[in-house]
Design an enzyme around this catalytic site. Structure first.
Site, PDB file in Angstrom:
ATOM      1  CG  HIS A 120      -2.025  -1.050   0.908  1.00  0.00           C
ATOM      2  ND1 HIS A 120      -2.864  -1.780   2.045  1.00  0.00           N
ATOM      3  CD2 HIS A 120      -2.509  -1.760  -0.023  1.00  0.00           C
ATOM      4  CE1 HIS A 120      -3.633  -2.318   1.556  1.00  0.00           C
ATOM      5  NE2 HIS A 120      -3.460  -2.653   0.421  1.00  0.00           N
ATOM      6  CB  CYS A 149       5.724  20.792  -6.886  1.00  0.00           C
ATOM      7  SG  CYS A 149       7.192  20.708  -7.708  1.00  0.00           S
ATOM      8  CB  THR A 190      -3.817  -8.216   8.438  1.00  0.00           C
ATOM      9  OG1 THR A 190      -4.531  -7.889   7.491  1.00  0.00           O
ATOM     10  CG2 THR A 190      -3.475  -9.784   8.578  1.00  0.00           C
TER      11      THR A 190
HETATM   12  P1  NAD Z   1      -7.222  -3.606  10.351  1.00  0.00           P
HETATM   13  O1  NAD Z   1      -7.247  -2.243  11.146  1.00  0.00           O
HETATM   14  O2  NAD Z   1      -8.351  -3.749   9.489  1.00  0.00           O
HETATM   15  O3  NAD Z   1      -7.002  -5.027  11.199  1.00  0.00           O
HETATM   16  C1  NAD Z   1      -6.253  -4.896  12.126  1.00  0.00           C
HETATM   17  C2  NAD Z   1      -6.035  -6.384  12.718  1.00  0.00           C
HETATM   18  O4  NAD Z   1      -4.909  -6.392  13.802  1.00  0.00           O
HETATM   19  C3  NAD Z   1      -7.459  -6.533  13.649  1.00  0.00           C
HETATM   20  O5  NAD Z   1      -7.694  -7.875  13.327  1.00  0.00           O
HETATM   21  C4  NAD Z   1      -6.717  -6.331  15.227  1.00  0.00           C
HETATM   22  O6  NAD Z   1      -7.644  -7.413  15.947  1.00  0.00           O
HETATM   23  C5  NAD Z   1      -5.475  -6.572  14.859  1.00  0.00           C
HETATM   24  N1  NAD Z   1      -4.617  -6.326  16.020  1.00  0.00           N
HETATM   25  C6  NAD Z   1      -4.398  -4.823  16.307  1.00  0.00           C
HETATM   26  N2  NAD Z   1      -3.397  -4.697  17.159  1.00  0.00           N
HETATM   27  C7  NAD Z   1      -2.699  -5.894  17.205  1.00  0.00           C
HETATM   28  C8  NAD Z   1      -1.662  -6.601  17.843  1.00  0.00           C
HETATM   29  N3  NAD Z   1      -0.965  -5.563  18.687  1.00  0.00           N
HETATM   30  N4  NAD Z   1      -1.221  -7.711  17.963  1.00  0.00           N
HETATM   31  C9  NAD Z   1      -2.294  -8.628  17.201  1.00  0.00           C
HETATM   32  N5  NAD Z   1      -3.089  -8.106  16.289  1.00  0.00           N
HETATM   33  C10 NAD Z   1      -3.586  -6.958  16.339  1.00  0.00           C
HETATM   34  O7  NAD Z   1      -5.858  -3.538   9.419  1.00  0.00           O
HETATM   35  P2  NAD Z   1      -5.425  -4.045   8.127  1.00  0.00           P
HETATM   36  O8  NAD Z   1      -5.969  -5.389   7.944  1.00  0.00           O
HETATM   37  O9  NAD Z   1      -3.843  -3.771   7.907  1.00  0.00           O
HETATM   38  O10 NAD Z   1      -6.107  -3.232   7.122  1.00  0.00           O
HETATM   39  C11 NAD Z   1      -6.352  -1.557   7.319  1.00  0.00           C
HETATM   40  C12 NAD Z   1      -5.603  -0.950   6.212  1.00  0.00           C
HETATM   41  O11 NAD Z   1      -5.197   0.299   6.785  1.00  0.00           O
HETATM   42  C13 NAD Z   1      -4.559  -1.303   5.467  1.00  0.00           C
HETATM   43  O12 NAD Z   1      -4.473  -1.207   4.085  1.00  0.00           O
HETATM   44  C14 NAD Z   1      -3.361  -0.485   5.901  1.00  0.00           C
HETATM   45  O13 NAD Z   1      -2.618   0.210   4.662  1.00  0.00           O
HETATM   46  C15 NAD Z   1      -3.774   0.671   6.502  1.00  0.00           C
HETATM   47  N6  NAD Z   1      -3.371   1.101   7.750  1.00  0.00           N
HETATM   48  C16 NAD Z   1      -2.312   1.422   7.964  1.00  0.00           C
HETATM   49  C17 NAD Z   1      -1.480   1.338   9.256  1.00  0.00           C
HETATM   50  C18 NAD Z   1      -0.097   1.471   9.458  1.00  0.00           C
HETATM   51  O14 NAD Z   1       0.584   1.820   8.499  1.00  0.00           O
HETATM   52  N7  NAD Z   1       0.419   1.347  10.546  1.00  0.00           N
HETATM   53  C19 NAD Z   1      -2.515   2.160  10.271  1.00  0.00           C
HETATM   54  C20 NAD Z   1      -3.999   2.014   9.883  1.00  0.00           C
HETATM   55  C21 NAD Z   1      -4.302   1.580   8.729  1.00  0.00           C
HETATM   56 ZN    ZN Z   2       6.237  19.799  -9.889  1.00  0.00          ZN
END
Ligand code: NAD
Ligand code: ZN
Length: 240
Positions: A120, A149, A190
Site C-alpha cells: 500500500h 511542488c 490484519t
Molecule cells: P485492520 O485495522 O483492518 O485490522 C487490524 C487487525 O489487527 C485487527 O484484526 C486487530 O484485531 C489486530 N490487531 C491490532 N493490534 C494487534 C496486536 N498488537 N497484535 C495482534 N493483532 C492486533 O488493519 P489491516 O488489515 O491492516 O487493514 C487496514 C488498512 O489500513 C491497511 O491497508 C493499511 O494500509 C492501513 N493502515 C495502516 C496503518 C499503518 O501503516 N500502521 C495504520 C492503520 C491503517
Molecule cells: Zn512539480
C-alpha cells in the site's frame, strides 16, 4: 497460548514469509482501523476514514484529505516494536525471505529489513503529480493545506495506495512470488478485509500457515496454527 508450537514451526522452516497489517504497528503507538479503538470506530464530520482515504475524495477535497492524513495517518515519532525487531533478526539469519506489509508507516524498513513489499506504499515517498519531483515526508508535514511542488506548483501526492487505486503491479508480483516460494507464512495484525491484499494468501502453498492476531480472521479456518494475542508480545517470546 501455544508459543512452543510456533517455535517448533519456526525452527523447522527455511523460507518464512511474513504478511502483516496495521496490528503489527499498534504497539508502536499507531492506531489500526478496525480494533475497538481503531479509526473506523470514529466518524469525521459524517465521513468514514475509508471515504476520506479514497481517490475521489483526494481529488475533490485535497485540503480536507491532507488535514486528515497529517493528523491520523502519519506518525513520524513511531519506532519499531518487538515484532519489527524479531523480523529483522530473522532476515539477518536468512530465515525470513520477505515481509509483505499493508502498512504505510515504513517501520519494517526503519527496523533494518530489506526485503519488504509495501503493497500500500509508504508515507516516506511523495511526488509532484505534474513534474514527478520527489519530496520527503517533512515537506508534507510542514505544509499548510495542500502541499505544492516548489518547482512547478503541482500538488504533491503521497505514494500511498488510496481506496479506489490499484497497488503497484511490480510490488504485487514480487510479494506474490515470495508468498508462493515460502514454506511457512505468518499472517499477523490484519483483519484481512482489504482487497486485493487479502487474496495474496491464496498464493501460499507451503506447509504452515500461522495466524497471529488479536481477533479471529477469515484465515483462521485454514491455518495450521492460530494464536490470539499481541503480535509484538508473541514474537518477542520466540528465539531467533
Ligand atoms: P485492520 O485495522 O483492518 O485490522 C487490524 C487487525 O489487527 C485487527 O484484526 C486487530 O484485531 C489486530 N490487531 C491490532 N493490534 C494487534 C496486536 N498488537 N497484535 C495482534 N493483532 C492486533 O488493519 P489491516 O488489515 O491492516 O487493514 C487496514 C488498512 O489500513 C491497511 O491497508 C493499511 O494500509 C492501513 N493502515 C495502516 C496503518 C499503518 O501503516 N500502521 C495504520 C492503520 C491503517
Ligand atoms: Zn512539480
Amino acid at each position: 497460548m501455544d508459543i512452543p508450537a510456533l517455535q517448533k514451526i519456526i525452527d523447522r522452516s527455511r523460507r518464512i514469509v511474513f504478511f502483516g497489517g496495521a496490528g503489527v504497528s499498534t504497539a508502536s503507538g499507531i492506531p489500526d482501523f478496525r480494533s475497538g479503538d481503531g479509526l473506523y470506530r470514529q466518524e469525521f464530520d459524517g465521513l468514514t476514514p475509508e471515504m476520506i482515504l479514497s481517490k475521489s475524495f483526494f481529488y475533490l477535497h485535497p485540503a480536507a484529505f491532507f488535514d486528515f492524513y497529517r493528523k491520523y495517518m502519519v506518525h513520524p515519532e513511531a519506532r519499531p516494536n518487538a515484532a519489527h525487531r524479531w523480523l529483522y533478526e530473522m532476515e539477518k539469519q536468512d530465515r525470513l525471505r520477505g515481509i509483505v506489509t499493508q502498512n504505510i508507516d515504513g517501520l519494517h524498513k526503519l527496523a533494518g529489513n530489506r526485503r519488504v513489499y509495501e503493497i500500500h506504499g509508504t508515507i516516506y515517498e511523495n511526488y509532484c503529480m505534474d513534474c514527478n519531483k520527489p519530496f520527503p515526508l517533512e515537506k508534507i508535514m510542514a505544509s499548510d493545506g495542500v502541499p505544492r511542488c516548489d518547482a512547478c506548483g503541482g500538488v504533491i501526492k503521497p505514494s500511498v495506495v488510496l481506496y479506489g487505486e490499484a497497488p503497484d503491479k511490480y510490488v504485487c508480483i514480487g510479494a506474490c512470488r515470495e508468498i508462493s516460494n515460502a514454506d511457512t507464512m505468518i499472517v499477523a495484525g490484519t483483519s484481512l478485509s482489504v482487497e486485493p491484499a487479502a487474496s495474496f494468501l491464496d498464493y501460499f502453498s507451503g506447509k504452515h500457515l500461522v495466524v497471529v492476531n488479536q481477533e479471529p480472521t477469515p484465515a483462521d479456518s485454514r491455518a495450521s496454527l492460530v494464536l490470539h494475542g499481541d503480535v509484538s508480545v508473541i514474537l518477542s517470546e520466540l528465539k531467533t
